[in-house]
Design a protein around this motif. Structure first.
Motif, PDB file in Angstrom:
ATOM      1  N   ASP A  80      78.452  19.170  13.994  1.00 27.88           N
ATOM      2  CA  ASP A  80      78.419  18.335  12.794  1.00 27.88           C
ATOM      3  C   ASP A  80      78.716  16.879  13.144  1.00 27.88           C
ATOM      4  N   ILE A  81      78.170  15.990  12.340  1.00 30.88           N
ATOM      5  CA  ILE A  81      78.532  14.565  12.370  1.00 30.88           C
ATOM      6  C   ILE A  81      78.998  14.198  10.964  1.00 30.88           C
ATOM      7  N   TRP A  82      80.229  13.704  10.858  1.00 28.34           N
ATOM      8  CA  TRP A  82      80.759  13.238   9.585  1.00 28.34           C
ATOM      9  C   TRP A  82      80.693  11.715   9.565  1.00 28.34           C
ATOM     10  N   LEU A  83      80.125  11.176   8.500  1.00 26.29           N
ATOM     11  CA  LEU A  83      79.904   9.744   8.377  1.00 26.29           C
ATOM     12  C   LEU A  83      80.974   9.138   7.481  1.00 26.29           C
ATOM     13  N   LEU A  84      81.629   8.089   7.974  1.00 23.28           N
ATOM     14  CA  LEU A  84      82.690   7.417   7.232  1.00 23.28           C
ATOM     15  C   LEU A  84      82.215   6.048   6.779  1.00 23.28           C
ATOM     16  N   GLU A  85      82.388   5.764   5.495  1.00 19.82           N
ATOM     17  CA  GLU A  85      82.076   4.429   4.975  1.00 19.82           C
ATOM     18  C   GLU A  85      83.365   3.645   4.772  1.00 19.82           C
ATOM     19  N   ASN A  86      83.227   2.346   4.541  1.00 24.84           N
ATOM     20  CA  ASN A  86      84.384   1.460   4.391  1.00 24.84           C
ATOM     21  C   ASN A  86      85.242   1.481   5.648  1.00 24.84           C
ATOM     22  N   ALA A  87      84.617   1.656   6.798  1.00 23.34           N
ATOM     23  CA  ALA A  87      85.325   1.592   8.070  1.00 23.34           C
ATOM     24  C   ALA A  87      85.466   0.117   8.470  1.00 23.34           C
ATOM     25  N   PRO A  88      86.403  -0.199   9.378  1.00 26.43           N
ATOM     26  CA  PRO A  88      86.619  -1.598   9.783  1.00 26.43           C
ATOM     27  C   PRO A  88      85.504  -2.106  10.704  1.00 26.43           C
ATOM     28  N   ILE A  89      84.364  -2.440  10.099  1.00 24.11           N
ATOM     29  CA  ILE A  89      83.182  -2.880  10.836  1.00 24.11           C
ATOM     30  C   ILE A  89      82.767  -4.256  10.338  1.00 24.11           C
ATOM     31  N   PHE A  90      82.567  -5.195  11.261  1.00 20.96           N
ATOM     32  CA  PHE A  90      82.002  -6.494  10.921  1.00 20.96           C
ATOM     33  C   PHE A  90      80.484  -6.328  10.813  1.00 20.96           C
ATOM     34  N   LYS A  91      79.952  -6.539   9.606  1.00 18.30           N
ATOM     35  CA  LYS A  91      78.522  -6.338   9.400  1.00 18.30           C
ATOM     36  C   LYS A  91      77.686  -7.411  10.097  1.00 18.30           C
ATOM     37  N   VAL A  92      78.206  -8.627  10.160  1.00 20.45           N
ATOM     38  CA  VAL A  92      77.431  -9.719  10.749  1.00 20.45           C
ATOM     39  C   VAL A  92      77.209  -9.492  12.239  1.00 20.45           C
ATOM     40  N   ARG A 108      78.962   5.313  18.296  1.00 16.70           N
ATOM     41  CA  ARG A 108      79.518   5.887  17.064  1.00 16.70           C
ATOM     42  C   ARG A 108      79.393   4.955  15.861  1.00 16.70           C
ATOM     43  N   LEU A 109      78.704   3.843  15.991  1.00 16.12           N
ATOM     44  CA  LEU A 109      78.494   2.924  14.875  1.00 16.12           C
ATOM     45  C   LEU A 109      77.028   3.035  14.442  1.00 16.12           C
ATOM     46  N   GLY A 123      79.142  11.175   3.983  1.00 15.93           N
ATOM     47  CA  GLY A 123      78.287  12.358   3.954  1.00 15.93           C
ATOM     48  C   GLY A 123      78.337  13.092   5.273  1.00 15.93           C
ATOM     49  N   LEU A 124      77.489  14.079   5.401  1.00 13.78           N
ATOM     50  CA  LEU A 124      77.454  14.976   6.555  1.00 13.78           C
ATOM     51  C   LEU A 124      76.065  14.961   7.167  1.00 13.78           C
ATOM     52  N   VAL A 125      76.006  15.095   8.504  1.00 13.67           N
ATOM     53  CA  VAL A 125      74.751  15.382   9.203  1.00 13.67           C
ATOM     54  C   VAL A 125      74.976  16.697   9.943  1.00 13.67           C
ATOM     55  N   SER A 126      74.390  17.766   9.440  1.00 12.66           N
ATOM     56  CA  SER A 126      74.607  19.095  10.017  1.00 12.66           C
ATOM     57  C   SER A 126      73.663  19.315  11.190  1.00 12.66           C
ATOM     58  N   PRO A 127      73.989  20.276  12.063  1.00 12.47           N
ATOM     59  CA  PRO A 127      73.089  20.588  13.177  1.00 12.47           C
ATOM     60  C   PRO A 127      71.691  20.982  12.718  1.00 12.47           C
ATOM     61  N   ALA A 128      71.596  21.620  11.550  1.00  6.49           N
ATOM     62  CA  ALA A 128      70.280  22.021  11.055  1.00  6.49           C
ATOM     63  C   ALA A 128      69.401  20.810  10.771  1.00  6.49           C
ATOM     64  N   THR A 129      70.038  19.688  10.393  1.00  7.62           N
ATOM     65  CA  THR A 129      69.287  18.478  10.081  1.00  7.62           C
ATOM     66  C   THR A 129      69.049  17.615  11.321  1.00  7.62           C
ATOM     67  N   SER A 130      70.040  17.547  12.186  1.00  7.50           N
ATOM     68  CA  SER A 130      69.971  16.629  13.321  1.00  7.50           C
ATOM     69  C   SER A 130      69.479  17.272  14.611  1.00  7.50           C
ATOM     70  N   GLY A 134      83.029  13.616  14.913  1.00 14.18           N
ATOM     71  CA  GLY A 134      82.538  14.983  15.047  1.00 14.18           C
ATOM     72  C   GLY A 134      81.889  15.218  16.392  1.00 14.18           C
ATOM     73  N   GLU A 135      81.653  16.489  16.703  1.00 13.33           N
ATOM     74  CA  GLU A 135      81.107  16.872  18.000  1.00 13.33           C
ATOM     75  C   GLU A 135      79.682  16.381  18.199  1.00 13.33           C
ATOM     76  N   GLY A 136      78.905  16.358  17.135  1.00 13.56           N
ATOM     77  CA  GLY A 136      77.495  16.021  17.282  1.00 13.56           C
ATOM     78  C   GLY A 136      77.232  14.612  17.781  1.00 13.56           C
ATOM     79  N   ILE A 137      78.096  13.660  17.445  1.00 10.98           N
ATOM     80  CA  ILE A 137      77.852  12.257  17.790  1.00 10.98           C
ATOM     81  C   ILE A 137      78.019  11.999  19.279  1.00 10.98           C
ATOM     82  N   LYS A 138      78.698  12.889  19.983  1.00  7.03           N
ATOM     83  CA  LYS A 138      78.969  12.661  21.406  1.00  7.03           C
ATOM     84  C   LYS A 138      77.697  12.614  22.240  1.00  7.03           C
ATOM     85  N   ALA A 139      76.640  13.269  21.788  1.00 10.43           N
ATOM     86  CA  ALA A 139      75.385  13.300  22.549  1.00 10.43           C
ATOM     87  C   ALA A 139      74.451  12.155  22.187  1.00 10.43           C
TER      88      ALA A 139
END
Length: 776
Positions: free
Chosen positions: A83-95, A32-33, A71-78, A10-15
């Motif tokens: 908007d920032i859209w949050l994706l779970e179960n993405a290919p991320i190594f937690k360690v 973005r992580l 979930g969502l992070v809207s401009p009103a909240t952030s 989303g556009e919000g994460i760029k900043a």
């Protein structure tokens, strides 16, 4: 509580930059992580689902590959600009708090079956991505990540316009050089089919990859262990669950109908649910015993259909019992179903209801089934995010189960997973899966099975104990299927796998003891039966059988004589000599004229045109074939593809591959060298860099592609004497080292077979006995 890692779009994460805390909750770890510092709290949820986010929801069934919206992070909240859209179960190594590697980076050095498995998964999801307008994801290498044997998407990329499989083939062509030697030739040919437009949909592509996976799978030793158990739990008076093999059983053996486990969770209370689950087990067990599961009968579409029908048969058995006992509404009994079957190189999972299957490998634990409940239905329809759907009052209500209604309205799900490494398939009722108990305990309780530090029976008992002590509210049933797959040492002797012709039934696969070491060779069983179809055959008339047999023998002898004369030179010369001595030279058959084509099938090629042999293009007498002499026009790929270029008389080529198609044998030829000086009466061909004006070659009624003429002014005679098609412009002359395809019947009369070229004539071709088995 474990950290919850998310990928932001989303556009919000760029900043945002590392170290920022977004909305007082989401900590930016890397670009973005993010990590959710308050995972126990529900995230912000949207009032409406925008069109760019809907594909994530509608592809919920492909959660093994596609991340889901957290979930969502809207401009009103952030207080950010978008908007920032949050994706779970993405290919991320937690360690390491980093992204998983790109498929392209992991490709080199991977096993042949692992590479095919990755491509197969992409082919499997191609059509669903096309339907949702996000197939461009599969064409973007940085979005394709891998975790062990699984392909994972970082995010979905919308299509500007629907892409074609031709573009996917061009991407895969970039990986050919680093492909395992066993599949590099296969992948090159498959990509040629894709780029040429011969592979037109994802199912056709999967079919090609399925055949390759089956051949590679022959070189693995496989063993299966199964342990099952069921328990009434701590809160129920009786057990409505059932399993197969019976509770307490431990099975060890090979893949096949016995390498199967079933878990059923009954619905309908005492004298209802337990009856339904036992009925389902009995019917499914009976159906499995009727399945001819062996290598020679492998057909994934057929087996998938049979498993679906088996589930429907169990459904109708229970529904019939309900009808007989006049059960209505909530009184009707039913059951969930989850079934796992190990067959040759694959795991099959059949599913109805909310009992689950999890695949556990050394890299992770993955839920492979989707509950048939209201919450999942809302997500798959694109109506709401999963966490939002779970908040509904009837979120856990089942939308289908065995026995409730007729099988006309039942939709069992059957999935299959190629197995190229050791893994465990866990089947369980919700007595264990509730409250994420599997996700919490798999590393300690199930993963040790793969290291041999715990048995499947011990792991089964531990899981039942965890279900009773940490959940305890329901019956619990567990089945563990441990699949072992080890590549045999002799498997490194095979070096090549050829692509199968399109639209040809899958060849039957010989048993392991009859397995060839070269995957380009067909087994006798496959050659004999790959084209068979069930037919109703009338009993022969005995009075005509002897006469018919004599006619067939005479016909075959005559056909064999014609074949021997024209394709076995010693026999032809002997017949010519005999004819000259009896009738004089007037009786000599013109050896240059070809017999009229009487059958569609092409005779088996002479030995000199086998793979690896050298050929030289003959120079014919002027006036017989025209002033240009003989030459070969090579095509880009097998079939109705454009002419790539021409090779003049006197050139030396090498047969680098041979492919049998319904239209006859095709040869892949590599230009070793071309003559430095062309005969004075042969005009130099003009170079043609623009091939857009080349006319499409004519296609004969039998489907064989006719050869283009040697020049715009001269048409080469066809075997029957008719004038062949012409091209609008002269084709470009190929250079040494280039490769093209030609139908064998179009090349055999124009080449001198089995020459012994010196090193200069071998030119760009490999030198050595392996590359030229016919060399002296």
């Amino acid at each position: 509580m474990p950290k919850h890692y998310l990928w932001a779009v989303g556009e919000g994460i760029k900043a945002c930059k590392p170290g920022d805390l977004i909305a007082g909750r989401y900590l930016v770890k890397r670009d973005r992580l993010l990590v959710d510092t308050q995972p126990e709290q529900l995230p912000e949820l949207p009032e409406e689902i925008p069109s760019a986010i809907a594909p994530y929801l509608r592809l919920f069934a492909y959660q093994l590959h596609v991340p889901q919206v957290y979930g969502l992070v809207s401009p009103a909240t952030s207080k950010l600009s978008g908007d920032i859209w949050l994706l779970e179960n993405a290919p991320i190594f937690k360690v390491t708090e980093s992204l998983m590697p790109e498929l392209a980076d992991s490709w080199k050095g991977s096993a042949a079956m692992r590479q095919l498995n990755w491509l197969w998964q992409i082919a499997q999801i191609w059509q669903p991505c096309i339907a949702q307008g996000v197939a461009s994801t599969l064409l973007t290498p940085e979005l394709l990540r891998v975790e062990g044997q699984l392909v994972r998407f970082l995010e979905l990329q919308p299509d500007r316009k629907p892409p074609s499989l031709s573009l996917l083939g061009k991407l895969w062509q970039q990986w050919i050089d680093d492909a395992h030697p066993a599949i590099s030739n296969f992948l090159r040919q498959l990509c040629q089919q894709m780029v040429a437009g011969q592979v037109r949909h994802g199912e056709q592509l999967m079919g090609q990859l399925d055949k390759a996976l089956a051949k590679c799978g022959r070189f693995y030793d496989r063993h299966v262990e199964i342990a099952t158990g069921t328990d009434v739990g701590r809160a129920r008076a009786h057990n409505e669950d059932a399993c197969y093999p019976p509770s307490g059983t431990v099975f060890a053996g090979l893949p096949g109908s016995s390498a199967c486990a079933i878990v059923c969770d009954g619905i309908g209370g005492q004298d209802g649910g337990e009856v339904a689950s036992e009925l389902a087990i009995a019917v499914l067990q009976e159906k499995l015993q009727l399945l001819p599961l062996h290598q020679a009968n492998w057909d994934p579409k057929s087996l998938t259909s049979k498993l679906e029908r088996a589930a429907c048969a169990a459904n109708d058995k229970i529904a019939g019992r309900n009808d007989t006992e006049h059960r209505q509404g909530r009184q009707r009994m039913g059951t969930t179903l989850v079934m796992g079957l190990a067959h040759i190189h694959e795991l099959y999972v059949a599913h109805v209801g909310d009992s689950r299957a999890y695949l556990i490998t050394r890299t992770g634990c993955y839920q492979v089934t989707l509950d048939d409940d209201v919450a999942c239905r809302e997500v798959r329809l694109g109506y709401s995010l999963y966490r939002d759907a779970l908040e509904q009052v009837a979120a856990g209500a089942l939308i289908q189960a065995l026995g409730i209604t007729s099988s006309n309205t039942l939709h069992p799900t059957v999935q299959r997973f190629p197995v190229d490494e050791d893994c465990v398939l866990l089947l369980c009722s919700d007595g264990l899966s509730d409250k994420d108990r599997v996700e919490q305990c798999w590393e300690e309780e199930i993963l040790p099975i793969l290291d041999g530090s715990i048995s499947v029976a011990k792991a089964r008992d531990r899981l039942i104990e965890i279900a009773n002590t940490r959940n305890g509210h329901d019956n619990v049933t567990v089945a563990l299927i441990h699949c072992q797959a080890h590549l045999r040492e002799e498997s490194n002797t095979f070096t090549e796998l050829s692509v199968a012709p399109l639209d040809v039934p899958i060849e039957l696969i010989a048993d392991s003891e009859d397995m060839p070491t070269d995957l380009t060779e067909s087994t006798a069983l496959g050659d004999a039966t790959s084209q068979l179809r069930t037919q109703l055959v009338k009993s022969p008339d005995k009075s005509k059988s002897l006469f018919s047999l004599l006619v067939k023998i005479v016909f075959l002898l005559g056909l064999g004589g014609v074949f021997a004369y024209f394709f076995i030179p010693p026999v032809g010369r002997a017949i010519d000599t005999a004819g000259e001595s009896l009738f004089g030279k007037r009786g000599l058959i013109n050896a240059r004229s070809r017999p009229e084509k009487t059958v569609e099938s092409v005779p088996s090629p002479v030995k000199s045109l086998e793979k690896g042999s050298f050929i030289e293009i003959k120079s014919s007498a002027v006036g017989e074939w025209g002033a240009l002499g003989d030459r070969l026009d090579l095509r880009v790929a097998i079939g109705e593809s454009p002419v790539k270029g021409t090779v003049p008389a006197g050139s030396v080529l090498q047969v680098t591959n041979k492919q049998l198609t319904p239209q006859g044998n095709w040869l892949e030829l590599k230009v070793c060298s071309i003559p430095e000086i062309v005969r004075s009466n042969s005009p130099k061909p003009k170079s043609n860099k623009d091939f857009s004006t080349v006319s499409t070659p004519a296609v004969s009624p039998s489907g064989a592609v006719a050869s283009p003429s040697p020049s715009p002014a001269v048409a080469s005679p066809s075997p029957s004497g008719a004038v062949g098609p012409t091209v609008a412009v002269e084709s470009a002359k190929l250079q040494a080292g280039e490769i093209g395809w030609i139908q064998e019947q179009d090349a055999v009369s124009k080449v001198a077979s089995n020459p012994t070229p010196n090193p200069n004539l071998q030119g760009k071709c490999a030198v050595g006995s392996d590359s030229n088995p016919n060399a002296n």
